[in-house]
Design an enzyme around this catalytic site. Sequence first.
Site, mmCIF file in Angstrom:
data_model
loop_
_atom_site.group_PDB
_atom_site.id
_atom_site.type_symbol
_atom_site.label_atom_id
_atom_site.label_comp_id
_atom_site.label_asym_id
_atom_site.label_seq_id
_atom_site.Cartn_x
_atom_site.Cartn_y
_atom_site.Cartn_z
ATOM 1 N N ALA A 167 48.761 40.737 38.200
ATOM 2 C CA ALA A 167 47.875 40.829 39.365
ATOM 3 C C ALA A 167 47.083 39.535 39.532
ATOM 4 C CB ALA A 167 46.923 42.018 39.222
ATOM 5 N N ARG A 222 46.183 42.074 49.517
ATOM 6 C CA ARG A 222 44.968 41.302 49.252
ATOM 7 C C ARG A 222 44.453 40.565 50.485
ATOM 8 N NH1 ARG A 222 41.674 39.267 45.195
ATOM 9 N NH2 ARG A 222 41.936 37.087 45.674
ATOM 10 N N HIS A 267 45.170 34.531 35.833
ATOM 11 C CA HIS A 267 44.690 33.351 36.569
ATOM 12 C C HIS A 267 44.967 32.096 35.745
ATOM 13 C CE1 HIS A 267 41.359 36.354 37.912
ATOM 14 N NE2 HIS A 267 42.388 36.443 38.736
#
Lengths: 477, 480
Positions: free
Chosen positions: A61, A92, A191
């Site tokens: 994600a 998103r 990330h």
Amino acid sequence: MLTIEEGKKIIEEVLEAYPEKTKLKREKHLAVHEEACSTCGVKSNVKSAPGVMTARGCAYAGSKGVVWGPIKDVVHISHGPVGCGHYSWSTRRNLADGIVGVNNFVPFHFTSDFQERDIVFGGDKKLEKIIHEINGLFPLNNGLSIQSECPVGLIGDDIEAVAKKTTKDIGKPVVPVRCEGFRGVSQSLGHHIANDAIRDHIIGTKKLDNKTKYDIALIGDYNIGGDAWEAKKLLEEVGLKVRSIWSGDATLEMLQTAPDVKLNVIHCYRSMNYICRHMEETYGIPWVEINLFGPTKVAESLRKLGELFDDHIKANVEKAIEKNMIAMEKTIEKYKPRVGGKKVMLYVGGLRPRHTIGAFEDLGMEVVGTGYEFGHKDDYERTKDYIKDGVIIYDDVTAYEFEEFVKKINPDLVASGIKEKYVFQKMGKPFRQMHSWDYSGPYHGWGGFEIFSRDMDMALNSPTWQLVTPKWRQAGK
Amino acid sequence: MTKTVEEVKEWINTEEYKELNFKREAVVINPPKACQPLGAIFAASGFEKTLPYVHGSQGCTAYFRSNLSRHYREPFSTVSDSMTEDAAVFGGLNNIIEGLRNAHVLYQPSLIAMSTSCMAEVIGDDLNAFIGQAREKGSIPEDLPIPFAHTPSFVGSHITGYDSMLKAILENLHKRQKKTTSVKGSERTSLINIIPGFDPHVANIREIQYMLGIMGIKNLILADNSDVLDSPLTGEYAMYTGGTPLEDAIDASKNHGTIALQKNSTMNTIKYIQEEWENHPAFNMYPPMGIKLTDDFVEKISDLAGISVSKELEKYRGRAVDAATDAHQYIHGKRFAVFGDPDEVYGIVSFLLEMGGEPIHVLTATGSKTFKREMELLLASSPHGQGAKLYAGFDLWHMRSLLMTDPVDMMIGDSHGKWAARDANIPLIRIGYPIVDRVNMHRYPVIGYQGAINMITWIVNAFLEELDRNSDDAHFELLR
């Protein structure tokens, strides 16, 4: 606002419900802000307790959903079974300019749709074929990314080898990303992994044309509901040139050429500080954090930027602030009487648990509780600059804790995500989604504040809340 | 030779592109299907005080909850036991021990329904043994039911997961039946179990109960999540807001019989009931969408219950038939593309055929051989089905090529069809899962006689809306 003692008592009461082991774990993640106390911070970025209903997601994600997904001219393959890509398919709100299916692949779900035989025999051959098929059907793609789902890392596939081979075959970058969902404790590691993949495969592979001394990159703006466009407008108004956005409405070329800019301006620190540090170390590009929510923070941020450039920009900044403040004051004048004094509890990810506080305060609202889904220590450190004594801090709050905190603290508005929204609305609590802007936005910049103010007013003062209790159940009847 | 944007924009609409698109063997683009555990937790949500629990990576659970909450605009509670890298190496035993303890203490469920994410399946965790050990360690009381189902995303889809979890729950509860008690014996024999299947329109359950009420047939819905996924706003939040009472589910085999209203999402469950529940007739059928399939349902259930169809129900039916004939001229001869889960698609196609509509492109992401055969038979049975082609195991990028090369007047499916519908410049009628860009669609039934009226209303009015919006002055008429 609660007193520190009241806050502590509430936390204690809430923790009572846990089994002993989990109580010991969870109490480290809950605190009342106390400026004088340097050891009162919360623990963060550790594993969620099993079975408690965390709101957290996974590394996939964080990589596909957050960092890579918005890059519009790259095809992102959700590599593995069908689910992950299905749930992250256009959910998103990363707006992107371009022709869908021609040079914009954001609203797509490309999947290798693993079946049992792929688990048994491996998916590398299939992946190679997929890459060629995509390149044939979407000739204007400028590259592909392979977003690994859990099984890929567990069955020992060599996606790096496939990526290397196909990069040669098609003459475009094919980037392997090891963002399997079981890695790390939340989206956050995703990330980081995504940043590293960009660092290793993309960055610096092209030169920027027509360089100027005002070239900047806007890092960590995903163009949710058009945020990045609003940010770009605001930055360009003062004479800066936004040459690259990471990664809202971004092209591959923007990421490739980023090391040629003069300054990296970062909004979402959590998801992209890694690449800023890398560019600083490798290319000597300085970076600065800004806040685009609410006129106070926007003005502060612009002045901060002005300091890093010349008198020309500084003068533009003052002019822009003066000009835009007229509209901002009107907005505040209109909404402050309607929402001023209202208490808010926040629970979001990334930067919003601290960055949006200023915008609420511009409207005279007060944030009485806040927390991060996947924050780290540095996020909580930064949060201290935004909050006062007595604010409740909750890291990776569980569904149970959040409900209890809201019941005990009784804020006027809860601002969190889709999984939380309807829980609190059932309680009759006004609510706004702060990940997706509740399908509204943009909230960034001058223009965004007007929309933000309208939305908060709408949530708090919707006449529908008056319908909750029928008149025969109202007091005095 | 590099093509320009304009060239590619034209090219992706061509027959040549369609051929290339249909040649692909590996990549799947925009498939209208989700994965198993989503269906599993959906099934679990239909039981009273039941907590869905996903053993595996936590991100999956966050996705399922978000996805379901967007469709229903309702809370959806599910816990995960948050397996990470260490669990990948050592297995998820500790996660289950700690996860069950926390879930039990915090959320006080009467039943925990365990499904799995891919991770747990790839490493091969032994759920039965792990749950046993959790009991030994005192994580959960000895008697707390924990049915479990293996639901990896790399097998089947959400409808498979629904089937697996429902079967697991029924099997587990059935074993708790006290053989001797038949206090409600006589009452029970007149009850019929209804299994709705993976049905995203909660009002369907209410429509079925309304119709059975008119017929005087008592029923038990297995599993009934209508009050969970369409709960009232009262100012107080409750995590458990309804669902089939566990006591009733335990004794479900004592009821007169079972009918499932979807075939593909209930295959294993029905097989289990047929094999394991004594003297209990059970079968599944395509969903009662449109008049004919609803008639089939009415006929079957009245046979099963031994109760003849009431005048009152015939009146109810008659109103739907009235609506159908009133509106036939707006649907007759119109060309449709339909996509979604096999059962729903079958129902929609059957409905279109009885209205004189022409299904042209019929597409599902999944579908058994039986489904394909039965769908082909349905299409062959009507003069209006002659132009149709079934694409089972295809995706919405295929659908786009079909729409661009062989245009139709309207598409029917879930919200994910909106890009293809937009490119083809046709309206999309939203039926299916998920619907995340319109409000309240789940509150309207699409099955039963009222469902037929609703579908007629949406389809015809969408056409008329288009007509009004696109008419020139001369053809902009009051009467339509």
